[in-house]
Enzyme design. Sequence first.
Site, PDB file in Angstrom:
ATOM      1  N   ASP A 270      34.663  40.462  49.142  1.00 24.60           N
ATOM      2  CA  ASP A 270      33.209  40.605  49.058  1.00 24.60           C
ATOM      3  C   ASP A 270      32.816  41.253  47.737  1.00 24.60           C
ATOM      4  O   ASP A 270      32.952  42.460  47.557  1.00 24.60           O
ATOM      5  CB  ASP A 270      32.695  41.454  50.226  1.00 24.60           C
ATOM      6  CG  ASP A 270      31.204  41.747  50.111  1.00 24.60           C
ATOM      7  OD1 ASP A 270      30.490  40.935  49.487  1.00 24.60           O
ATOM      8  OD2 ASP A 270      30.762  42.776  50.651  1.00 24.60           O
ATOM      9  N   LYS A 277      28.343  44.327  43.534  1.00 21.38           N
ATOM     10  CA  LYS A 277      28.863  45.677  43.710  1.00 21.38           C
ATOM     11  C   LYS A 277      29.270  46.257  42.360  1.00 21.38           C
ATOM     12  O   LYS A 277      29.502  45.531  41.400  1.00 21.38           O
ATOM     13  CB  LYS A 277      30.083  45.652  44.640  1.00 21.38           C
ATOM     14  CG  LYS A 277      29.783  45.276  46.082  1.00 21.38           C
ATOM     15  CD  LYS A 277      31.058  45.288  46.906  1.00 21.38           C
ATOM     16  CE  LYS A 277      30.803  44.868  48.345  1.00 21.38           C
ATOM     17  NZ  LYS A 277      29.981  45.829  49.078  1.00 21.38           N
ATOM     18  N   ASP A 288      37.398  43.990  53.304  1.00 18.32           N
ATOM     19  CA  ASP A 288      36.204  43.640  54.074  1.00 18.32           C
ATOM     20  C   ASP A 288      36.511  42.685  55.218  1.00 18.32           C
ATOM     21  O   ASP A 288      35.611  42.185  55.878  1.00 18.32           O
ATOM     22  CB  ASP A 288      35.129  43.043  53.151  1.00 18.32           C
ATOM     23  CG  ASP A 288      33.726  43.426  53.599  1.00 18.32           C
ATOM     24  OD1 ASP A 288      33.596  44.382  54.387  1.00 18.32           O
ATOM     25  OD2 ASP A 288      32.761  42.778  53.171  1.00 18.32           O
ATOM     26  N   ARG A 351      26.860  40.732  58.383  1.00 15.81           N
ATOM     27  CA  ARG A 351      26.057  40.458  59.584  1.00 15.81           C
ATOM     28  C   ARG A 351      25.641  38.990  59.660  1.00 15.81           C
ATOM     29  O   ARG A 351      25.440  38.461  60.751  1.00 15.81           O
ATOM     30  CB  ARG A 351      24.837  41.392  59.599  1.00 15.81           C
ATOM     31  CG  ARG A 351      23.833  41.174  58.497  1.00 15.81           C
ATOM     32  CD  ARG A 351      22.995  42.412  58.222  1.00 15.81           C
ATOM     33  NE  ARG A 351      23.766  43.452  57.569  1.00 15.81           N
ATOM     34  CZ  ARG A 351      23.264  44.640  57.212  1.00 15.81           C
ATOM     35  NH1 ARG A 351      21.996  44.928  57.457  1.00 15.81           N
ATOM     36  NH2 ARG A 351      24.029  45.541  56.626  1.00 15.81           N
TER      37      ARG A 351
END
Length: 499
Positions: A270, A277, A288, A351
């Site tokens: 990720d 990031k 992750d 999510r």
Amino acid sequence: MKMNIKVENLKNVQSHNNSKGIFLFESYMELQQGFPCDKLNNILSCLSESKEFTGKKGDLYTLTNIEDGSIQKTILVGLGEKAKCKVDNVRNNTSKLIKEVIKQKIKTLDLHVKSMDCCCNYEKVKAITESIIMTTYNFDKYKSDKKEVLLEEVRIIFHEDQDLAKLNEAVEEGRLLAEGNLISRELVNEPANILTPEALSKKVQQLGLDHGFQVEVYNKEEIKNFGMESFLSVGKGSSNEPKLIVMRYMGDTNNKENILGLVGKGLTFDAGGYCLKTAGSMWTMKSDMGGAGAVIGAMSTIARKGLKKNIVAVVAACENLISGDAYRPGDIINTMNGKTIEIINTDAEGRLTLVDAVTYIIRKENVTKVVDIATLTGAVGGAIGSAATGVVTNDDEFYSLLEEASLHCDERVWRFPTFDEYKEKIKTGNADLVNSTGPVGAGAITAGLFIGEFVEDKPWLHLDIAATAFTSQTPNREYFSKGATGVGSRLLYEIAKRY
């Protein structure tokens, strides 16, 4: 090589010529009263007078003797006050012992124990076995200079007569739990250039063949046919194709309608997408997929143990990268459930994969209850640190089962509130839901509640392991190592066992 671990009663034990006598105990006075060697009892009396060893929790003291022309080492391990001793003290201090045994290049270990009030002997032996195996793990497959572990055999010796058949069952259950934990750790520790979504799916297929659970892997076109736009959106920026990995273990053929569903977040890497990031945090993002590792390790343990339960686990595996095809902040996407989502933050991606996986497991696999587990939010660490996993749930009874399970493996959990005010925060955009509420606080709660919008009234637990699944610092458990901890694999097994 598989380590030989077995339980014996003291009266049946003949000493190994090269064994190292170890005594694990809960208080110094009880040690003095019960040690199997008068000579050592005399030494302990001297130690007591000099206060060189008092049995304080975590203390180690090594005695070196010459017996029949060979060197014998006895390592004393303190567990502290009897009244304050808990089963995880046994795990942690067994781990300290094993590290010392490895350091001293010991091959054969006699581990003397006595009955304790803190737990039944079955749970104690299970915990000792877990600790021995988990402590010997080291992720060094890519190193030229590997850490050598010479320990081959451990005898857990009780001074009181015990049901050896039952306690050796505890050894085997502890072994399976520890090896499931190591499966999880090994997968999460693998670098993302090695463990792509496709590579992960192949590893799971092999584990299924080895351990006795069914595996089905769906490709990009099949995922699209399921209507999983949310999941596919996250993986659009990567040249590595996403995979939907489904694991099935049906151990209760007389109760086919009762199925526990496990969903693990499977971001093999990720980068954050266009909400990129920082470099300081990105190197750990191979972790992750900690939730995926947990459910894969748990399924391996469940199947090997032969639990009479029905379990289905799902991992939506992909990478969250940047390209001309990647999804963007401001996009509005659909879901398998039919609800629409406005993308506020492309780094709130987990999510998005989980909600389609949850919908799939409910609608296609017909599960009765759902547990999702994910390295979901940095906010969970800000709220409760790394001492516990944060939990959001819609069912008190299911949470009680989780608490009971957590006590048996000492993977602590903490329940967050789910007030209506939190739920309103995820419904404030230009679609049915927004995937991030921004810097308004309660991020771990709102992320969990976002997933809760897709559970269709099923009893549900959401476990946020972002702060507990991986550490670049000194781990908060002796039997963990830097990197992946494997948190969740033993906990999910204990949930399934009690389900």
